[in-house]
Enzyme design. Sequence first.
Site, mmCIF file in Angstrom:
data_model
loop_
_atom_site.group_PDB
_atom_site.id
_atom_site.type_symbol
_atom_site.label_atom_id
_atom_site.label_comp_id
_atom_site.label_asym_id
_atom_site.label_seq_id
_atom_site.Cartn_x
_atom_site.Cartn_y
_atom_site.Cartn_z
ATOM 1 N N HIS A 23 -2.217 1.881 0.526
ATOM 2 C CA HIS A 23 -3.038 1.212 -0.504
ATOM 3 C C HIS A 23 -2.884 -0.308 -0.391
ATOM 4 O O HIS A 23 -3.861 -1.044 -0.492
ATOM 5 C CB HIS A 23 -2.591 1.609 -1.922
ATOM 6 N N LYS A 47 -5.609 15.671 -13.724
ATOM 7 C CA LYS A 47 -4.498 15.679 -12.769
ATOM 8 C C LYS A 47 -3.181 15.556 -13.514
ATOM 9 O O LYS A 47 -3.129 14.976 -14.586
ATOM 10 C CB LYS A 47 -4.627 14.494 -11.805
#
Length: 170
Positions: A23, A47
């Site tokens: 990332h 999630k």
Amino acid sequence: MNEQRKLRVAVYPGSFDPVTKGHMDIIQRASRQFDRLIVAVLNNLSKKPLFTVDERKELLTQVTGHLPNVEIDSFRDLLVNYMDYKQADVIVRGIRSVTDFEYELQLASTNHKLNSEVETIFMMTHPKYSYLSSSVVKEIASFHGDVSDLVPPEVERAMREKFKEKLGPN
Ligand code: ADP
């Protein structure tokens, strides 16, 4: 000539549970391409994350402190609505593999259908991070494995603490 150039604002959305060096590579490279880059943590109720949205934001803030045009935020709306709200024109996503590509193509096409003004730009992963995902990092850290090559030191520390809380000393 004093023509005002429109600021180019991009949003890099994701779960970032937690932020990895993969990332970071995308954030660093994207921050050089846009005037402002908003890294936006998706507050996804479906999630079950390891870190809360606030913890993920805090870690992202710590590891992007050296990048003045990067800001950290979170959202729980449809991404295209969030883009509107932020007056952003570009979505940045990273691609590691053909599997990522198929999923990302579906996502980008859906967002385009919802708002054709919004452009999605893909950045290819640095080859050394092509295998790297937050899930892999969590798996290794949960067994007290070494993740120092995979995440920034701040994240490594936070994960050590998190798994100590969750699993006890062993
Ligand atoms: P999401 O749940 O939205 O996929 P992630 O945090 O897993 O959230 O990923 C956010 C974005 O970063 C996605 O576009 C993903 O493909 C990209 N990404 C994740 N890991 C890497 C990596 N190692 N290299 C490049 N891009 C990555």
